[in-house]
Design an enzyme around this catalytic site. Structure first.
Site, PDB file in Angstrom:
ATOM      1  N   CYS A 140      -3.460  -8.657   6.245  1.00  0.00           N
ATOM      2  CA  CYS A 140      -3.255  -7.265   6.639  1.00  0.00           C
ATOM      3  C   CYS A 140      -3.443  -7.112   8.146  1.00  0.00           C
ATOM      4  O   CYS A 140      -4.487  -7.472   8.689  1.00  0.00           O
ATOM      5  CB  CYS A 140      -4.224  -6.356   5.892  1.00  0.00           C
ATOM      6  SG  CYS A 140      -4.056  -4.613   6.365  1.00  0.00           S
TER       7      CYS A 140
ATOM      8  N   THR B 274       0.836  -1.191   0.000  1.00  0.00           N
ATOM      9  CA  THR B 274       0.000   0.000   0.000  1.00  0.00           C
ATOM     10  C   THR B 274       0.877   1.250   0.000  1.00  0.00           C
ATOM     11  O   THR B 274       1.843   1.333   0.751  1.00  0.00           O
ATOM     12  CB  THR B 274      -0.923   0.003   1.229  1.00  0.00           C
ATOM     13  OG1 THR B 274      -1.832  -1.090   1.102  1.00  0.00           O
ATOM     14  CG2 THR B 274      -1.716   1.288   1.316  1.00  0.00           C
TER      15      THR B 274
ATOM     16  N   LYS C 298      -3.268 -14.487   0.346  1.00  0.00           N
ATOM     17  CA  LYS C 298      -2.050 -14.124   1.092  1.00  0.00           C
ATOM     18  C   LYS C 298      -2.405 -14.115   2.565  1.00  0.00           C
ATOM     19  O   LYS C 298      -3.356 -13.438   2.976  1.00  0.00           O
ATOM     20  CB  LYS C 298      -1.524 -12.755   0.661  1.00  0.00           C
ATOM     21  CG  LYS C 298      -0.204 -12.362   1.335  1.00  0.00           C
ATOM     22  CD  LYS C 298       0.334 -11.057   0.742  1.00  0.00           C
ATOM     23  CE  LYS C 298       1.739 -10.751   1.280  1.00  0.00           C
ATOM     24  NZ  LYS C 298       1.727 -10.314   2.680  1.00  0.00           N
TER      25      LYS C 298
ATOM     26  N   GLY D 146       8.917 -12.670   3.687  1.00  0.00           N
ATOM     27  CA  GLY D 146       9.458 -12.147   4.927  1.00  0.00           C
ATOM     28  C   GLY D 146      10.967 -12.037   4.939  1.00  0.00           C
ATOM     29  O   GLY D 146      11.680 -13.035   4.815  1.00  0.00           O
TER      30      GLY D 146
ATOM     31  N   HIS E 109       3.233 -15.200   4.842  1.00  0.00           N
ATOM     32  CA  HIS E 109       4.150 -14.276   5.516  1.00  0.00           C
ATOM     33  C   HIS E 109       4.529 -14.897   6.859  1.00  0.00           C
ATOM     34  O   HIS E 109       3.654 -15.233   7.653  1.00  0.00           O
ATOM     35  CB  HIS E 109       3.453 -12.928   5.717  1.00  0.00           C
ATOM     36  CG  HIS E 109       4.345 -11.863   6.286  1.00  0.00           C
ATOM     37  ND1 HIS E 109       4.004 -10.533   6.289  1.00  0.00           N
ATOM     38  CD2 HIS E 109       5.559 -11.916   6.875  1.00  0.00           C
ATOM     39  CE1 HIS E 109       4.967  -9.834   6.851  1.00  0.00           C
ATOM     40  NE2 HIS E 109       5.919 -10.658   7.217  1.00  0.00           N
TER      41      HIS E 109
END
Length: 710
Positions: free
Chosen positions: A413, A310, A453, A552, A494
């Protein structure tokens, strides 16, 4: 330009590594070593200290006898690159005050972030913005128009003086042969001239790169900019007024409601009157729309992936990464509901450059039926908190965007605004809802594959990723043999929880365990093939293969290939590492470190500025949008420590350097954490920042608000 020094990784470099961190160890083992404590001091020699970039002694800025001390890493708000800032999205470029001079109430997180006003002092009416001075074109608003129609007054009083960067020549004129900003361009003197008419009048006109006049043919300055996925204003208006019919979604949601009620009754009767329960399988009715055979995708060691970021993952930045070897890109995260409401901001995030529509690089083993010539690099990412929003927004993307590789559902998120709404990482604790979303998205996405994700989990004491991935691969146990698999083509994991944010190193040990589990799941699907009904075979994407992409702390080609070869992921998604060091993709392709000179890195900043003007324009609005996003980029780019200054390799993404000087003044400037230096760098290409421009970095470690001096 200074020469680029390519730094290979010789054997003597390995021997210089500290004994407790051998570089030939798997990523999973190295991750555990990264958690050891230290005193966070560095003297420019000796053992490598966790959290401190090992700057060579000759580059440290020290008083005689002083040790370089670095403060503990602050809780840097790097996950701002993964989340949406409501105030930033809705109020960018709006005035700071409302009626009576009172400050407007701001919504969302980061309420202190404002960017000033990006407009001219006087607004030029669109009816004259691209036409000759004496054009007969009339303004449709007539006397009610509050725009300026006097071209001479606008050029004298309504705008700033022309910029002198790029030699005073409009970069867009040179690139496209015509400037789309017309009279509003801050380089307008390079594409205007005064002509003399037979009656003695002098007229100002716009000219193209050949010097020929244009602009009196009813055009609005539109130029083919190489941008795809442009959704027309009429479609956005129809969406906002609920005039768009989502037939596929409505049919599927109607079936889903009936099937959910049928299953609820079945499970209830099964508990109380098991002998009287009709077999649910016999009553099962196929949904009105089954997902067709999806286009097959490929993720491999030669396809490093740029994360959906973002703010940072804007179109100019993605173009820069493509130039440097990135093979897969994603849009910034768009919210499903604003897409359905036709909001311009979210649909703008879906725009891609034509360089992102080219096929990614591939070689070696690929899934059967994969056609690289029909593949492309760009995918869209959305977030939603309830199934119908995810499903309908997916249908909208599939219908209105012709250039999409995949549609990715964000389930990772960590930002409070997203999480508390039930979207993002909140879906990790709602596996049944997540499965319904992915199934429904697959039904309505035509041939576009669906991916997700995720993070390891919400809390540190409860990892849920592997159970969620099993559900994505095979479906929930209660309905697996009837509904088949949800059809998820790939999962990006992640290696952190929501609770961790970025306070610890990514857990590649867990990612490696998950990769092994997915291999077993793919084999399990093969063994279940005879129990899956023929109509449901299409729910298995890529011929039964689900990809796993790890995410990551990837900051070098050593990290990348370590994760692919030892953690056994199909590819690696790179986020912060790419913003700090965009040529990381080039290092991965060449398999060596690249010690980019300061001049080369400045050239990347210039390229970003050019790409920004191509995306947003060369007028006051476009220049300052470019400046704003360039400063966001520099807030990460300034963290790069040249490898020629390091005592030990590989570099570590989470290390912070003590105060140091570069090998020349420009290198020192590019490493500055001072916002004033960032503005100076932007002014090299975008001219002086206007008095109304404001910028406040996202990072909590730099929590100050600045205002550019006029």
């Amino acid at each position: 330009m200074e020469s680029q020094e390519a730094v290979k990784r010789p054997q003597e470099d390995i021997s210089q590594q500290p004994q407790d961190a051998p570089q030939d160890e798997p990523a999973s083992k190295r991750a555990r070593l990264d958690d050891r404590d230290d005193n966070r001091t560095w003297t420019g020699k000796g053992e490598r200290v966790k959290g401190v970039a090992p700057i060579k002694a000759e580059y440290l800025i020290l008083a005689p006898g002083q040790k370089a001390i670095i403060e503990p890493n602050p809780a840097v708000d790097d996950d701002a690159a993964e989340g949406r800032d409501v105030q930033e999205t809705n109020n960018t470029n709006k005035q700071d005050s409302g009626k009576g001079g009172k400050r407007k109430k701001q919504n969302g997180q980061n309420k202190e972030r404002t960017f000033g006003t990006f407009s001219d002092a006087l607004r030029l009416c669109n009816s004259v913005a691209w036409t000759p001075e004496f054009s007969p074109r009339s303004c449709k608003f007539g006397d009610r128009c509050n725009g300026l129609h006097d071209l001479h007054k606008y050029l004298k009083e309504g705008r700033r003086e022309d910029l002198t960067t790029f030699g005073g020549k409009c970069p867009l004129l040179e690139k496209f042969g015509k400037c789309p900003s017309g009279w509003r361009c801050l380089f307008v003197s390079s594409h205007m001239k005064e002509i003399q008419h037979e009656d003695g009048r002098s007229e100002l006109v716009l000219v193209d790169s050949t010097g020929e006049q244009y602009g009196d043919d009813g055009s609005t300055g539109e130029v083919k900019m190489g941008v795809v996925n442009n959704v027309s204003g009429d479609i956005k208006i129809d969406l906002s007024r609920k005039r768009v019919k989502f037939d596929k979604s409505d049919q599927y949601l109607d079936w889903l409601a009936k099937d959910t009620e049928l299953f609820r009754k079945y499970t209830h009767k099964q508990k109380d009157h098991e002998d009287e329960t009709n077999d649910y399988r016999a009553q099962y009715v196929e949904p009105p729309l089954k997902p067709s055979e999806k286009r097959r995708v490929y993720f491999g060691r030669e396809t490093p992936v740029l994360a959906p970021l973002t703010t940072q993952g804007n179109l100019p930045f993605r173009r820069l990464c493509i130039d440097l070897g990135c093979q897969v890109t994603y849009s910034e995260m768009a919210l499903g509901m604003p897409l359905l409401q036709g909001q311009k901001a979210d649909w703008t995030l879906m725009r891609a450059h034509e360089s992102e529509t080219t096929p990614p690089r591939f070689s070696g083993d690929v899934v059967e039926g994969y056609d690289n010539s029909k593949d492309l690099k760009f995918g869209a990412q959305i977030a939603a908190n309830i199934p119908w929003v995810a499903i309908k927004s997916t249908e909208a993307l599939a219908r209105f965007l012709p250039h999409l590789r995949v549609i990715d559902l964000n389930c990772g998120c960590p930002i409070d605004m997203v999480y508390k709404s039930g979207a993002g990482s909140a879906l990790l604790d709602a596996p049944s809802k997540l499965e319904r979303m992915v199934r429904g998205m697959n039904v309505v996405s035509d041939d576009i594959p669906i991916t997700v994700k995720i993070r390891m989990g919400v809390r540190d004491d409860k990892f849920t990723a592997q159970k969620n991935i099993e559900r994505m691969a095979l479906g929930g146990e209660e309905l697996r043999d009837i509904h088949g698999a949800p059809g998820c083509a790939a999962v990006t994991l992640h290696g952190r929880t929501r609770q961790q944010r970025y306070t610890r190193a990514a857990n590649w040990s867990y990612i490696a365990e998950t990769a092994a589990m997915i291999k077993r799941l793919n084999e399990k699907k093969d063994s279940l093939a005879d129990t899956i009904r023929e109509a449901d075979a299409r729910t298995l994407p890529n011929g039964g293969k689900m990809y796993l992409i790890g995410n990551g702390d990837c900051y070098s080609h050593i990290d990348y290939y370590d994760h692919v070869d030892n953690a056994k992921v199909d590819s690696v998604m790179i986020g912060r590492g790419a913003i700090i060091k965009p040529w990381l993709f080039e290092e991965i392709e060449k398999g060596q470190y690249l010690d980019k000179s300061a001049t080369e890195r400045l050239a990347y900043i210039e390229k970003f500025a050019r790409y920004g003007m191509e995306a947003w324009g060369s007028d006051e609005l476009g220049i300052n949008y470019t400046r704003r996003f360039l400063l966001e980029f520099l807030s990460f780019f300034s963290r790069y420590v040249p490898i020629g200054l390091l005592e030990y390799l590989p570099p570590n993404l989470n290390e912070r350097p003590p105060a140091y000087r570069g090998r020349n003044e420009l290198e020192t400037l590019l490493a500055s954490k001072d916002y004033k230096d960032w503005i100076k760098i932007s002014e090299m290409f975008l001219g002086p920042a206007p008095p109304t421009f404001k910028f406040s970095p996202k990072h909590k470690s730099n929590s100050y608000e600045i205002e550019a001096e006029g």
